[in-house]
Design an enzyme around this catalytic site. Structure first.
Site, short mmCIF file in Angstrom:
data_model
loop_
_atom_site.label_atom_id
_atom_site.label_comp_id
_atom_site.label_asym_id
_atom_site.label_seq_id
_atom_site.Cartn_x
_atom_site.Cartn_y
_atom_site.Cartn_z
N ASP A 1 0.82 -1.22 0.01
CA ASP A 1 0.17 0.21 0.09
C ASP A 1 1.19 1.10 -0.17
O ASP A 1 2.19 0.78 -0.39
CB ASP A 1 -1.49 0.15 0.98
CG ASP A 1 -2.71 0.43 1.12
OD1 ASP A 1 -1.90 2.05 0.66
OD2 ASP A 1 -2.81 0.07 0.93
N HIS B 1 2.38 1.72 -3.10
CA HIS B 1 1.17 2.75 -3.82
C HIS B 1 2.35 3.48 -4.15
O HIS B 1 1.09 4.96 -4.39
CB HIS B 1 -0.32 2.73 -3.47
CG HIS B 1 -1.10 1.58 -3.38
ND1 HIS B 1 -2.47 1.56 -3.16
CD2 HIS B 1 -0.56 0.12 -3.68
CE1 HIS B 1 -2.57 0.16 -3.08
NE2 HIS B 1 -1.52 -0.45 -3.65
#
EC number: 3.2.1.-
Length: 406
Positions: free
Chosen positions: A228, A251
């Site tokens: 993430d 991310h």
């Protein structure tokens, strides 16, 4: 940005023009050596070592040192609350391993709670210290039940003068580190962080750092492998510096998301020296559009500098329609106010996912897009370098192609 950092440095050093005193003072007889405690480990995973650690904190937590020796293993089957620490030094040279009990951890906020603590060093002097969140069972359960609520490995709320350094953090059920509640003067340094699944279920939501309401947070010399955001600047983060970081599988380093259900702001952020490997984006800004229950997002004085892009899908991305679909955003355009956003010295190669596009800048039609780009030398595998733009300034600094979305 440099100005506020220099002013803060001068203030913290307490510089004075006064000449040094020539008076020699006798040693203060009230100064004593720091108390040192070593918790007694139970020796197997059926014994919760948290009570023994809590007892050590009671004895040595006020100005003392708690040592977990190299080669030792402590099993933590419940929340470790460091709230009783005051100017304490916790030296983790062994292994702190949390239980994987998904029933116990369900709905709990933190595995290690640091609430309103003034003065804490949580560190490894040898580099051998490991904090293991043992998150595999949580990831597997979350894959079949997305409502399962998982704890953050290290959760800081409030307090000041906190240092987390020299450690390896591994396999948190959820986020690695969270800072909020008005915490100030927090330093993360020389950390190795990794979340690796042994099943087909990825380690979802394992943000490296979620920095919320806080001031003067520093992240430096850190390596993160996760699934993430590597670093997320959440609402009310202010004066945050990230210097020398490597992120793999993430991310990206992101502002947001902001404006989901309230007016949110992020300001005075400086990121430099980032290596972004196999990320969905290297850096970006995520804001919800207008309409509904969404608020207005304000992002100001944010610099992303000296980024190396290695097989990441986008080098830079602005999303003004985060969390909604295109039809919604046609009726309710993005209204985020972005000012003094600097993107400088980006180099490297993206993945082939969006080739020939290397960046996607979708500023809101009803917002402000104060962004400048310089020294942008990122190419797709084809050798091309297209930047998609919408509602960006004419002096952006790169050649734009229409068609931005997000």
């Amino acid at each position: 940005m440099a100005l506020y950092r220099n002013l803060y440095l001068l203030a913290s050093l307490g510089l004075s023009s006064a000449a040094p005193s020539k008076v020699q003072r006798a040693p203060d007889s009230s100064i004593h050596a720091r108390a040192v405690c070593t918790p007694t480990a139970g020796g197997d995973s059926s014994t919760d070592d948290v009570p023994a650690i809590t007892e050590a904190l009671s004895s040595c937590g006020n100005g003392g040192t708690i040592v977990f020796p190299e080669g030792s293993t402590y099993y933590l089957n419940s929340v470790l609350d460091l709230g009783s620490c005051s100017d304490c030094d916790i030296q983790v040279e062994g292994l702190l391993k949390f239980a994987s009990d998904t029933d116990y951890w369900s709905g709990r906020t933190a595995m290690i709670s640091v609430s309103n603590v003034d003065g804490l060093k949580l560190r490894s002097l040898t580099g051998s210290g490991v904090i293991d969140g043992n998150g595999q069972d949580a990831w597997d359960l979350f894959a079949s039940d997305s409502s399962y609520s998982r704890p953050t490995l290290l959760y800081i709320t409030g307090g000041s003068n906190l240092e987390i350094s020299g450690l390896r953090q591994k396999n948190p059920p959820n986020v690695f580190n969270s800072v909020k509640g008005g915490a100030t003067n927090v330093v993360f340094s020389n950390l190795k962080m990794d979340a690796n699944s042994k099943s087909d279920n990825p380690p979802k939501n394992t943000d490296g750092f979620d920095i919320g309401e806080s001031t003067y947070v520093t992240i430096t010399e850190v390596t993160v492998v996760n699934d993430d955001d590597c670093v997320a600047f959440k609402p009310s983060s202010n004066y945050v510096t990230v210097d020398t970081i490597s992120c793999t599988g993430s991310h990206g380093i992101s502002v947001g998301s902001l404006g989901k259900s309230s007016d949110d702001s992020v300001k005075n952020i400086y990121v430099t020296g980032a290596t972004m490997i196999n990320s969905t984006k290297a850096a970006g800004i995520k804001t919800y559009p207008s309409g509904g229950d969404h608020g207005t997002s304000t992002v100001s004085n944010v610099t992303f500098n000296d980024f190396t892009v290695d097989n990441s899908d986008y080098a830079f991305q602005i999303q003004s329609c985060y969390g909604e679909d295109d039809d919604y955003c046609e009726e309710n355009p993005g209204n985020a106010k972005l000012t003094d956003i600097v993107v400088s010295s980006f180099s490297g190669t993206t993945s082939d996912k969006y080739d020939p596009v290397v960046a996607n800048l979708d500023c809101g039609a009803d917002g402000t897009c104060g962004i400048s780009i310089s020294g942008f030398d990122v190419k797709a595998p084809s050798g091309k370098s297209e930047v998609l733009c919408a509602n960006t300034p004419s002096d952006l600094g790169v050649t734009c192609t229409s068609g931005a979305s997000g």
